[in-house]
Design an enzyme around this catalytic site. Structure first.
Site, PDB file in Angstrom:
ATOM      1  N   SER A 594      22.503  48.355 -14.585  1.00  0.00           N
ATOM      2  CA  SER A 594      23.330  49.548 -14.435  1.00  0.00           C
ATOM      3  C   SER A 594      23.310  50.335 -15.741  1.00  0.00           C
ATOM      4  CB  SER A 594      24.745  49.153 -13.999  1.00  0.00           C
ATOM      5  OG  SER A 594      25.475  50.269 -13.561  1.00  0.00           O
ATOM      6  N   ASP A 669      21.585  51.417  -2.807  1.00  0.00           N
ATOM      7  CA  ASP A 669      22.556  51.492  -3.898  1.00  0.00           C
ATOM      8  C   ASP A 669      23.337  52.798  -3.765  1.00  0.00           C
ATOM      9  OD1 ASP A 669      23.929  51.636  -6.321  1.00  0.00           O
ATOM     10  OD2 ASP A 669      22.302  50.701  -7.453  1.00  0.00           O
ATOM     11  N   HIS A 701      24.171  48.069  -5.190  1.00  0.00           N
ATOM     12  CA  HIS A 701      24.107  48.010  -6.652  1.00  0.00           C
ATOM     13  C   HIS A 701      24.098  46.577  -7.169  1.00  0.00           C
ATOM     14  CE1 HIS A 701      24.246  49.970 -10.502  1.00  0.00           C
ATOM     15  NE2 HIS A 701      25.388  49.405 -10.858  1.00  0.00           N
TER      16      HIS A 701
END
Length: 728
Positions: A594, A669, A701
C-alpha cells in the site's frame, strides 16, 4: 535511549533459550494457523461492572456463544446465549447488547462490503424469555438499539428504517435512497475508508429523535472494477469514488422525530461551501446534538452544538492547523455537558477539558509525548484513563490522571505494548500486554492501582511451541538520518557472524502517523522475516519522518510533499546500513504494501545507487489516482500543489529504474485501484524497463482468500532468493 537497550537485553535472553533448537519456520506454517495466538474476542463489560462477556466459537460443534465471566474470580458465570439453542440460526458471528442488557442483537450471514461495512441478517434475542425476533427478512446494515431497547434502527438499500420490537411494526424513515446517488444513515466509500465509520445515524438519549447524515453522491465520479468470477462473462462493480481534486458527496445533517415522523435539516450559523461531517454525537441532553464540521483542506475543524428542538446552533470549539487536523473519537460529554477533547495544538496529542460553552478549563495531560488512546472518565474517582508513549515511543502504557491533571499514575507494569479494556464502573480493567518476546498476555487488574489480580490467558502453549524453532532477536536501536534520531529494528540470522557479509531486506510502511517499529508481539510478517533470517538475510525496518507518536512536527513535516522526505530517509538509512562491515552493499532490497508499496517503488527508482531490488504490493503509483480525503489531507488539492503530487509519484520516475522490481496487485482492490499498477506498467514498458509483476484476480487490497496469501509470499520469497539471495 534506555528502553531500547532494555528491550534488546530481554530479546537476547529470550533468544538464548530458543536458538538451541533448530526447527525451521516454513511459509506453509505461517499461513495455516500454526502460530495463531489465543485472544479474547468481542469483549464487553457488563453494566454491573462486576462481569464481562466474551464471544466464543466451538470448532467441534461449529457453534457460537456469549459467555459471562466474573471479574473477581474469572470463573464462567453462565452461558447467556448459545446458538445451538436457537433454531432460527446456525451460529452468529457478532453481538451487541441493548443498554439495559435485556436484549442482544445477533449477527448472521455477514458479508463484507468494503473495509468496515457489512451486510447481514440480524436477530434480537430476549434474555428474559429466550425468544428470538428477526429484525428484517432482508440483509441490512448497522442495526442499532434505541436507548430503552424497545426499537432497532437500521439501513436497507440506502434508507433508514425503525422496527418497534413491541408491536413488530417497521417504519421507513427516508425514501429517497438510491444506489450511487443518495445514501441515508450510512457513509459513502471515502468516509468509510478515511474517517473509519459506517453508521451515520445516532439515537438521542431518550430515544425520541435520530440524527443522521445524508450523502448526495450524484456528482461524484464513478469507478468500475471488473469481477471475473467463474461465469462465462465477467461482471462489473461500479461505485462512487472521489479521486483527489474531484467532487465529493454533498453532505447534510438531518433530525428525525419519532413522534411526528418529521425530518428537518440541521442549520449551522456558518457558510460552508465544500466540507465534511466526520462525526456526530448526542450530548447527555436529549435535545442537544454535537457535530464536527471539517473544511475540504482539513486544516479547520469546528465543533457545533445543535439544539434539536429549536434547530439553532452554536460554535463551541474551532481547531486550526497549518497542515491538517486529525479527527478522533475521543469527544466525551460529562454530566454537566462539559467535555473532554484531544488535540495536537501544543505540538503533541494531549487531553483537554472544556466547558459546555467551549471555554478551556484545563489541559489535562502535557509533555513531549503522545496520548495514543483515550479510555474514558470515571466520575466517582474523578479520573481519566488513557494510553500513552510516555515510556518511549515504541512502547504503550496505561495511565490514570485526575480531571484537573494531577495525581497521574502509571497502571501498567511491563515494558512493551499495554492496552486496557475497563469494566463499566471502572473498578477493573483487562490488560493486554505483549512485546517482541512475549505473545499476548491477558490479566485482570485493579483500576485504582493497576495491580494484577489474576492472569486470564498467557499463550504459554505458543511460547512452548516456538521453543522448538530457530528464532532470531528483533534488536531495537535508533539511527540518525537527515538530522533525526529514527527508531529502527533489525533481525539477523541466528548464526550471525560479523565477519561475513549478508544481504539486507528493508521493510517499511511510512504512511502519515503510522508506526512499524513497535515493541509488540509478532505479526505474520515477522514470522516471514524469521523464515528469511533462517535463509541468511538481515531484515531491517526504519520509521522515518512522517510516521507517528513523536510529535506533530515530526509527523506533519511531509505535508504537501507526501513521499519526499519519507523516501529520502529510507535511502539515507539504506546507505548507512550499506556501510556496516557485515552488510553486502551490493545486495540491499526494500519492500512494502500500500503506502509501503508506493515507498518501495520510489526508493528503487530514486535510490538506484543503493537498492538492488524492490517489491511493491498494491502501491499508489500516482497521488492523482487516490481518494480526496486521504490525499488532500496530506498533500492539499492537486489544483493547488501539482508539483507535490507529481514530483513524488513513482509513475514519473520509471526512467530511473536499474534494479529488479516485482509489482503485485489485486484486480478487485476498491481502495488502491489496480489502475495504479496498470498505468505504472505502461510507463515502465514505454521506458523499456524490464520488471516482474503479478495480478491476483478478484482480490481486494488485502490479497487473501484460500491459498492466495501463501502463493503471494512464495512468489515474494522466490523473487528475493533470485535477486538478493543469489550468494546464499
Amino acid at each position: 535511549m534506555k528502553y531500547l537497550q532494555l528491550s534488546f537485553c530481554v530479546c537476547v535472553l529470550f533468544v538464548a533459550s530458543l536458538t538451541a533448537q533448530n526447527k525451521q519456520i516454513t511459509l506453509e506454517e505461517i499461513w495455516n494457523g500454526t502460530f495463531r495466538t489465543e485472544r479474547m474476542d468481542v469483549l464487553h463489560s457488563m453494566a454491573n461492572g462486576q462481569q464481562y462477556s466474551v464471544f466464543n466459537f466451538d470448532r467441534s460443534t461449529r457453534s457460537t456463544s456469549i459467555d459471562i465471566y466474573d471479574y473477581k474470580t474469572l470463573e464462567k458465570v453462565t452461558t447467556l446465549v448459545d446458538s445451538r439453542n436457537i433454531s432460527e440460526l446456525n451460529y452468529f458471528t457478532n453481538y451487541t447488547f441493548s443498554e439495559d442488557e435485556t436484549k442482544v442483537l445477533l449477527a448472521t450471514n455477514e458479508e463484507s462490503i468494503y473495509r468496515h461495512s457489512v451486510l447481514g441478517n440480524y436477530f434480537v434475542y430476549n434474555v428474559k424469555d429466550q425468544s428470538v425476533v428477526s429484525v428484517s427478512d432482508e440483509r441490512i446494515q448497522e442495526p442499532t438499539f434505541s436507548p430503552d431497547g424497545s426499537k432497532v434502527a437500521y439501513v436497507f438499500n440506502n434508507n433508514i428504517y425503525v422496527k418497534d420490537l413491541t408491536s413488530g411494526a417497521t417504519t421507513q424513515v427516508t425514501t429517497d435512497g438510491v444506489k450511487n446517488k443518495i445514501i441515508n444513515g450510512i457513509t459513502d466509500w471515502v468516509y468509510e475508508e478515511e474517517f473509519a465509520f459506517v453508521r451515520a445515524f445516532e439515537w438521542n438519549a431518550d430515544g425520541t429523535k435520530i440524527a443522521f447524515i445524508r450523502f448526495d453522491e450524484t456528482n461524484v465520479p464513478e469507478f468500475s472494477m471488473d469481477v471475473y468470477g467463474e461465469s462465462l462473462y465477467p461482471t462489473q462493480q461500479v461505485f462512487k469514488y472521489p479521486k483527489a481534486g474531484e467532487a465529493n458527496s454533498l453532505v447534510s445533517l438531518h433530525l428525525y422525530d419519532l413522534d411526528t415522523k418529521a425530518i428537518e435539516a440541521v442549520k449551522v450559523n456558518k457558510e460552508y461551501n465544500d466540507f465534511y461531517i466526520p462525526r456526530i454525537k448526542w450530548t447527555n441532553d436529549a435535545n442537544v446534538l454535537s457535530a464536527h464540521y471539517l473544511n475540504r483542506k482539513q486544516n479547520a475543524l469546528d465543533l457545533w452544538l445543535i439544539d434539536a428542538d429549536k434547530n439553532t446552533s452554536s460554535l463551541v470549539l474551532a481547531e486550526t492547523d497549518k497542515a491538517y487536523v486529525d479527527v478522533t473519537d475521543n469527544l466525551t460529554f460529562l454530566k454537566d455537558n462539559s467535555f473532554i477533547w484531544t488535540s495536537e495544538k501544543d505540538g503533541y496529542n494531549h487531553i483537554y477539558h472544556y466547558s459546555k460553552k467551549g471555554e478551556l478549563i484545563n489541559q489535562v495531560t502535557t509533555g513531549n509525548w503522545e496520548v495514543t488512546a483515550y479510555y474514558g472518565y470515571d466520575e466517582k474517582s474523578d479520573r481519566i484513563f488513557y494510553q500513552s508513549v510516555e515510556n518511549g515511543s515504541i512502547n504503550r502504557d496505561v495511565y490514570s490522571v485526575k480531571l484537573n491533571g494531577r495525581s497521574k499514575k502509571r497502571l501498567s507494569q511491563a515494558v512493551g505494548t499495554n492496552n486496557a479494556d475497563f469494566s463499566a464502573d471502572f473498578s477493573y480493567f483487562i490488560n493486554t500486554f505483549s512485546n517482541t518476546t512475549t505473545p499476548p498476555v491477558y490479566t485482570l487488574n485493579k483500576a485504582s492501582t493497576g495491580d494484577v489480580i489474576k492472569n486470564i490467558k498467557d499463550n504459554k502453549a505458543l511460547v512452548q511451541q516456538l521453543s522448538d524453532y530457530t528464532i532470531s532477536a528483533k534488536e531495537f536501536s535508533t539511527i540518525n538520518v537527515n538530522g533525526n534520531d529514527l527508531n529502527m529494528w533489525m533481525i539477523k540470522p541466528a548464526n550471525f557472524d560479523a565477519s561475513k557479509e549478508y544481504p539486507v531486506l528493508m521493510f517499511q510502511y511510512s504512511g502519515p502517523g503510522s508506526q512499524q517499529v513497535a515493541n509488540t508481539w509478532s505479526s505474520y510478517n515477522d514470522y516471514w522475516y524469521q523464515h528469511l533470517a533462517q535463509k541468511g538475510y538481515i531484515i531491517a525496518c526504519v520509521d522515518g519522518r512522517g510516521t507517528g507518536y513523536k510529535g506533530a512536527a515530526f509527523k506533519k513535516v511531509t505535508y504537501e510533499q507526501l513521499g519526499k522526505y519519507e523516501v529520502e530517509d529510507q535511502i539515507s538509512a539504506a546507505k548507512q546500513l550499506a556501510a556496516l562491515p557485515y552488510v553486502d552493499a551490493t545486495r540491499i532490497g526494500i519492500w512494502g504494501w500500500s503506502f509501503g508499496g508506493f515507498m518501495s517503488s520510489n526508493c528503487l527508482f530514486k535510490g538506484n545507487d543503493v537498492f538492488k531490488m524492490a517489491i511493491a504490493v498494491a502501491p499508489v503509483t500516482s497521488w492523482r489516482f487516490y481518494d480526496t480525503v486521504y490525499t488532500e489531507r496530506y498533500n492539499g488539492l492537486p489544483q493547488d500543489n501539482a508539483s507535490g503530487y507529481d514530483d513524488n509519484s513513482p509513475i514519473n520516475h520509471v526512467n530511473k529504474l536499474q534494479g529488479d522490481f516485482l509489482l503485485v496487485h489485486g484486480s478487485a482492490d476498491d481502495n488502491v485501484h489496480v489502475q495504479n499498477t496498470m498505468r505504472l506498467v505502461e510507463s515502465l514498458v514505454q521506458a523499456d524497463k524490464q520488471f516482474d509483476w503479478a495480478i491476483y484476480p478478484d482480490k481486494n487490497h488485502g490479497i487473501y482468500g484460500g491459498n492466495t496469501r501463501l502463493h503471494l509470499y512464495k512468489k515474494m520469497t522466490n523473487f528475493l532468493n533470485e535477486n538478493l539471495g543469489d550468494k546464499l
